[in-house]
Scaffold this motif. Structure first.
Motif, short mmCIF file in Angstrom:
data_model
loop_
_atom_site.label_atom_id
_atom_site.label_comp_id
_atom_site.label_asym_id
_atom_site.label_seq_id
_atom_site.Cartn_x
_atom_site.Cartn_y
_atom_site.Cartn_z
N MET A 182 37.47 42.48 15.79
CA MET A 182 36.15 42.68 15.24
C MET A 182 35.55 41.31 14.94
N SER A 183 35.18 40.61 15.95
CA SER A 183 34.66 39.26 15.76
C SER A 183 33.14 39.24 15.64
N ASN A 184 32.50 40.37 15.83
CA ASN A 184 31.05 40.45 15.75
C ASN A 184 30.62 40.35 14.28
N PRO A 185 29.80 39.35 13.94
CA PRO A 185 29.39 39.17 12.53
C PRO A 185 28.61 40.37 11.98
N SER A 186 27.83 41.05 12.82
CA SER A 186 27.06 42.20 12.31
C SER A 186 28.00 43.35 11.94
N GLN A 187 29.09 43.52 12.68
CA GLN A 187 30.06 44.56 12.33
C GLN A 187 30.77 44.23 11.03
N LYS A 188 31.14 42.97 10.86
CA LYS A 188 31.79 42.55 9.62
C LYS A 188 30.86 42.75 8.43
N ARG A 189 29.59 42.43 8.60
CA ARG A 189 28.61 42.58 7.53
C ARG A 189 28.42 44.07 7.20
#
Length: 100
Positions: A1-8
């Motif tokens: 899960m390297s996508n910043p929007s997913q982490k946010r």
């Protein structure tokens, strides 16, 4: 899960859960118990009188201690019929003869 929007999105979701007093956690168990555990978690999260009863019963069952005295009396006091005006007396009748 390297996508910043997913982490946010996950971070925001967990913040919303914390505000509601909820926590996310992992439980190990049998695959056959998955639906049971999920339904139990849903009912406990509802914070209803029913969830309080379930929580108390689970604590009592897991503790392994025998139930305390006065359980029947307490149950009768919680009855919706408390204070109802009805008579429990039966009319006296003459003895009946039974042919056995």
């Amino acid at each position: 899960m390297s996508n910043p929007s997913q982490k946010r999105a996950i971070s925001n979701y967990r913040k919303r859960l914390r505000k509601r007093g909820m926590a996310r956690f992992e439980v190990l168990g049998l695959g056959a118990d998955r639906d049971l555990i999920r339904s139990l978690a849903r009912r406990l999260a509802a914070e209803s009188p029913d969830s309080a009863r379930i929580r108390a019963e689970l604590r009592r069952t897991i503790s392994g201690q025998p139930p305390g005295k006065g359980g029947i009396l307490n149950a009768l006091r919680r009855s919706p019929l408390v204070g109802a005006e009805f008579s429990l007396e039966r009319p006296a009748t003459a003895e009946r003869r039974a042919d056995l």
